[in-house]
Scaffold this motif. Sequence first.
Motif, short mmCIF file in Angstrom:
data_model
loop_
_atom_site.label_atom_id
_atom_site.label_comp_id
_atom_site.label_asym_id
_atom_site.label_seq_id
_atom_site.Cartn_x
_atom_site.Cartn_y
_atom_site.Cartn_z
N SER A 1 0.84 -1.20 0.00
CA SER A 1 0.00 0.00 0.00
C SER A 1 0.87 1.24 0.00
CB SER A 1 -0.91 0.02 1.24
OG SER A 1 -0.14 0.26 2.43
N ARG A 2 0.20 2.40 -0.10
CA ARG A 2 0.85 3.66 0.24
C ARG A 2 1.12 3.66 1.74
NH1 ARG A 2 -0.13 8.00 -3.35
NH2 ARG A 2 1.48 9.02 -2.09
N ILE A 3 1.91 4.62 2.22
CA ILE A 3 2.25 4.60 3.64
C ILE A 3 1.13 5.11 4.54
CG2 ILE A 3 4.72 4.71 3.19
CD1 ILE A 3 4.65 7.66 4.00
N ASP A 4 0.03 5.58 3.94
CA ASP A 4 -1.16 5.89 4.74
C ASP A 4 -2.16 4.74 4.67
OD1 ASP A 4 -2.11 6.11 2.18
OD2 ASP A 4 -3.03 8.09 2.43
N GLY A 5 -1.78 3.63 4.06
CA GLY A 5 -2.64 2.46 3.95
C GLY A 5 -3.53 2.43 2.72
N SER A 6 -3.52 3.49 1.92
CA SER A 6 -4.37 3.54 0.73
C SER A 6 -3.76 2.71 -0.40
CB SER A 6 -4.59 4.98 0.28
OG SER A 6 -3.36 5.59 -0.07
N ALA A 7 -4.60 2.41 -1.39
CA ALA A 7 -4.18 1.56 -2.49
C ALA A 7 -3.17 2.26 -3.38
CB ALA A 7 -5.40 1.13 -3.31
N LEU A 8 -2.29 1.48 -3.97
CA LEU A 8 -1.34 1.97 -4.97
C LEU A 8 -2.02 1.94 -6.33
CD1 LEU A 8 1.38 -0.17 -3.37
CD2 LEU A 8 1.86 2.23 -3.89
N VAL A 9 -2.06 3.08 -7.01
CA VAL A 9 -2.77 3.22 -8.28
C VAL A 9 -1.75 3.56 -9.37
CG1 VAL A 9 -4.57 4.45 -9.55
CG2 VAL A 9 -4.85 3.99 -7.10
N TYR A 10 -1.88 2.88 -10.51
CA TYR A 10 -0.90 3.02 -11.60
C TYR A 10 -1.56 3.58 -12.86
CZ TYR A 10 2.06 0.53 -8.42
OH TYR A 10 2.78 0.19 -7.29
N ASN A 11 -0.71 3.96 -13.79
CA ASN A 11 -1.10 4.62 -15.04
C ASN A 11 -1.76 5.97 -14.78
OD1 ASN A 11 -1.28 4.91 -17.85
ND2 ASN A 11 -3.34 4.06 -17.90
N CYS A 12 -1.19 6.71 -13.85
CA CYS A 12 -1.64 8.07 -13.58
C CYS A 12 -0.95 9.04 -14.54
CB CYS A 12 -1.32 8.46 -12.14
SG CYS A 12 -2.15 7.42 -10.91
N VAL A 13 -1.55 10.23 -14.73
CA VAL A 13 -0.96 11.23 -15.62
C VAL A 13 0.46 11.55 -15.17
CG1 VAL A 13 -1.14 13.59 -16.46
CG2 VAL A 13 -3.20 12.20 -16.23
#
Length: 254
Positions: free
Chosen positions: A211-223
């Motif tokens: 995850s990110r370090i705040d626990g949120s999901a890692l999202v790919y193919n961002c601008v």
Amino acid sequence: MTQTLQTDAELARAVALEAGDLLRTLCATGDCSGATLGKRGDERANAAIIAHLRTARPDDFILSEEAADDRARCSARRVWVVDPLDGTREFSEERDDWAVHIGLAIDGVPVTGAVALPAAHKVFVTDDTPPEYPPLGTRPRMVVSRSRPPEIALAVAAALDAEMIPMGSAGAKAMAVVEGRADIYLHAGGQYEWDNCAPVAVALAAGLHASRIDGSALVYNCVDPLLPDLLICREELADRVLAAIRDAGQSPGG
């Protein structure tokens, strides 16, 4: 099996192995060294990876550290996110803690990946049989940068009384957790999607937390492909590590 019948995982494995063989051979020839070796490795591995992927998956987009970014990828569902040579410094120094990353994000999710550690003759892929990890030891083991560990990693290691293991590239550190040689990989302060897409895909397939370090999901193919922070760890440690991060007052992107 023909290329068109390969699964995405089989393709990722084949591409990672091909690039790894190329890079290992480049090291063995001995006709260059240092920065020249690193530059040549980046260029040649990138060319081989892009050629292979474009032949096998002509309709997919590619986001590579070593190629111009085609922003048309942002509206595509399938994007290969690759780092032809993760750990150029380690490769230039002819160490063994460098990697090749071949990741595939579908709708922003890292679903397929292969991480090769060519100098160690290893490759980790999302279609591998998930490992069975032994019980955690009394002290968790955390892999950190051998040259510049981020402050948050030092703070969390202190809070958890973790043993710190210095290591080179992001892929090598992530695969140390996948292999069970470490329990935590925590990074903050500057990575891009190609640094962690394939490692995260492999880690998730192995049953680890990512995850990110705040626990949120890692999202790919961002601008903007900047993805500066990352946590990969044993699932049993995730809550403790995330709490230690919060206690240290660290926010994503720091």
